[in-house]
Design an enzyme around this catalytic site. Structure first.
Site, PDB file in Angstrom:
ATOM      1  N   ARG A 183     -25.332  -1.709 -42.592  1.00  0.00           N
ATOM      2  CA  ARG A 183     -26.568  -1.705 -41.805  1.00  0.00           C
ATOM      3  C   ARG A 183     -26.665  -2.947 -40.926  1.00  0.00           C
ATOM      4  O   ARG A 183     -27.108  -2.880 -39.785  1.00  0.00           O
ATOM      5  CB  ARG A 183     -27.786  -1.617 -42.727  1.00  0.00           C
ATOM      6  CG  ARG A 183     -29.106  -1.726 -41.977  1.00  0.00           C
ATOM      7  CD  ARG A 183     -30.298  -1.524 -42.884  1.00  0.00           C
ATOM      8  NE  ARG A 183     -30.460  -0.123 -43.258  1.00  0.00           N
ATOM      9  CZ  ARG A 183     -31.494   0.324 -43.958  1.00  0.00           C
ATOM     10  NH1 ARG A 183     -32.429  -0.491 -44.350  1.00  0.00           N
ATOM     11  NH2 ARG A 183     -31.567   1.600 -44.279  1.00  0.00           N
ATOM     12  N   CYS A 192     -39.990  -2.664 -48.681  1.00  0.00           N
ATOM     13  CA  CYS A 192     -39.629  -3.033 -47.313  1.00  0.00           C
ATOM     14  C   CYS A 192     -40.551  -4.124 -46.770  1.00  0.00           C
ATOM     15  O   CYS A 192     -41.766  -4.070 -46.965  1.00  0.00           O
ATOM     16  CB  CYS A 192     -39.706  -1.799 -46.415  1.00  0.00           C
ATOM     17  SG  CYS A 192     -39.251  -2.092 -44.699  1.00  0.00           S
TER      18      CYS A 192
END
Length: 388
Positions: A307, A208
């Site tokens: 998303r 991430c």
């Protein structure tokens, strides 16, 4: 003027556990790693309880049906990713529940620690989103899913609260988690909206880059400690215990113990599980050995239209990267080593259950010098040549 949170944002690397007295009845064999997955009260048991506090991340590169089967046989739970048509995700759920070695064979005694439903079938979870949940949730329930979890890099939103409220109104029988959050205020917001568990962690995953791209997040240790305090306060106020899941920031095996000691009921991991045969990434040979492909749900490779709402097009910017992790063989063998370390840590802390571990654990902050002291300080390269 912006509000300044005075507390330093801390990571798991900044803490160590102090040993507690180990009783004569405290051994690795007597440690019970069961833990609730879903909300419960004094009068009502959790709908789902894990045999081992491990769940796999809602990621294409991680939670395949094969990995879900292997993890459930070892007491944990996978959340099959939702970045696919509803029919395909439902088919993946059915495969875990009814096929590929699951079903009758689960009663043959080979997997005594397996996580199964009332019919003896392996349990499996599934990720959902705030876009098509009205169609996706009924299909997953029909397929036999055991738990759901909304997947968002930032769960502190009206959209997720509305979606949670809808699921609990129309399908109250299914446990559904919310997240991700990093503070007590956000936890309470989702718990009051109906979340049966809440995932903690923004920007701490190994794949991430949310913090680099958006400047949003919090050190995972600080986030878990804050949310755990809010969970306990929520229980005092309402009588309902809403478990929390530490998602991200787990670089070393001992970080799992720290997360659980700090208040997490269970953990969710991506990189850890992506290394195994059962994960989706291709196994690639390198000069130094084998690696497995691993990519984030916020990367271009994931094409995560659900998303980001990009309709399958290129993302405006990425919040995840595409890379590799060291290959680690079969899940059962790799997870067994991590579980063994967790059990012995708990024994050193004088605990035989996770609630006892949380309530009696003692933590100390680590300076840079003491962190360096924790590592081996000898030449590990070769055996010196014999002098002539």
């Amino acid at each position: 003027m912006a509000q300044l949170i005075a507390e330093v944002s801390r990571t798991f690397n900044e803490f160590l556990l102090l040993p507690n007295r180990t009783r004569t009845d405290c051994s690795a064999a007597t440690v019970d790693l069961s833990t609730p997955l879903s909300r419960y009260t004094a009068d009502e048991a959790p709908a789902v309880e894990l045999r081992s506090p491990f769940t796999s991340a809602i990621m294409q590169a991680v939670s395949t049906p094969d990995l879900a089967i292997a993890l459930a046989r070892n007491g944990g739970l996978s959340f099959l990713h939702h970045n696919q048509p509803v029919e395909d995700q439902a088919a993946a759920v059915r495969r875990v529940k009814n096929g590929a070695g699951a079903g009758p064979s689960e009663g043959d005694g080979r997997h005594p620690g397996r996580l199964v439903d009332a019919a003896g079938r392996l349990r499996v979870g599934a990720g959902i989103n705030t876009h098509d949940y009205r169609e996706r949730v009924p299909a997953l329930l029909e397929a036999g899913v055991d738990a759901l979890c909304f997947d968002s890099s930032d769960g502190y939103s009206d959209w997720q609260a509305q979606a949670l409220t809808w699921v609990k109104k129309h399908h109250p029988e299914i446990p559904v988690g919310g997240g991700n959050v990093v503070d007590g205020e956000a936890f309470t917001f989702l718990a009051e909206a109906g979340a049966d568990f809440v995932k903690v962690g923004v920007g701490g995953g190994s794949i991430c880059i949310t913090r680099d791209q958006k400047g949003i997040g919090r050190g995972q240790a600080s986030a878990v400690l804050d949310v755990a305090a809010a969970r306990d306060a929520f229980r005092e106020r309402t009588g309902a215990y809403v478990p929390i899941c530490s998602d991200g920031g787990l670089v070393h095996d001992y970080h799992v113990a720290l997360a659980l000691a700090m208040g997490a009921d269970f953990v969710m991991m991506g990189r850890f599980f992506a290394r195994f045969d059962q994960a989706a990434g291709a196994k690639v040979a390198t000069r130094d050995g084998f690696v497995k492909e691993y990519w984030g749900e916020g990367s271009n490779r994931a094409r995560n239209w659900q998303r980001y709402g990009q309709g399958g097009r290129e993302l405006v910017f990425e919040e995840g990267v595409d890379g590799f992790v060291p290959y680690a063989g079969d899940l059962t063998e790799g997870l067994a080593l991590t579980v063994a370390k967790l059990r012995t840590t708990m024994v050193s802390c004088g605990s035989t259950t996770l609630p006892e571990f949380r309530s009696t654990a003692r933590l100390t902050l680590v300076s840079d010098q003491s962190f360096q002291e924790s590592h081996a300080n000898v030449d590990l390269r070769t055996t010196p040549a014999t002098a002539s």
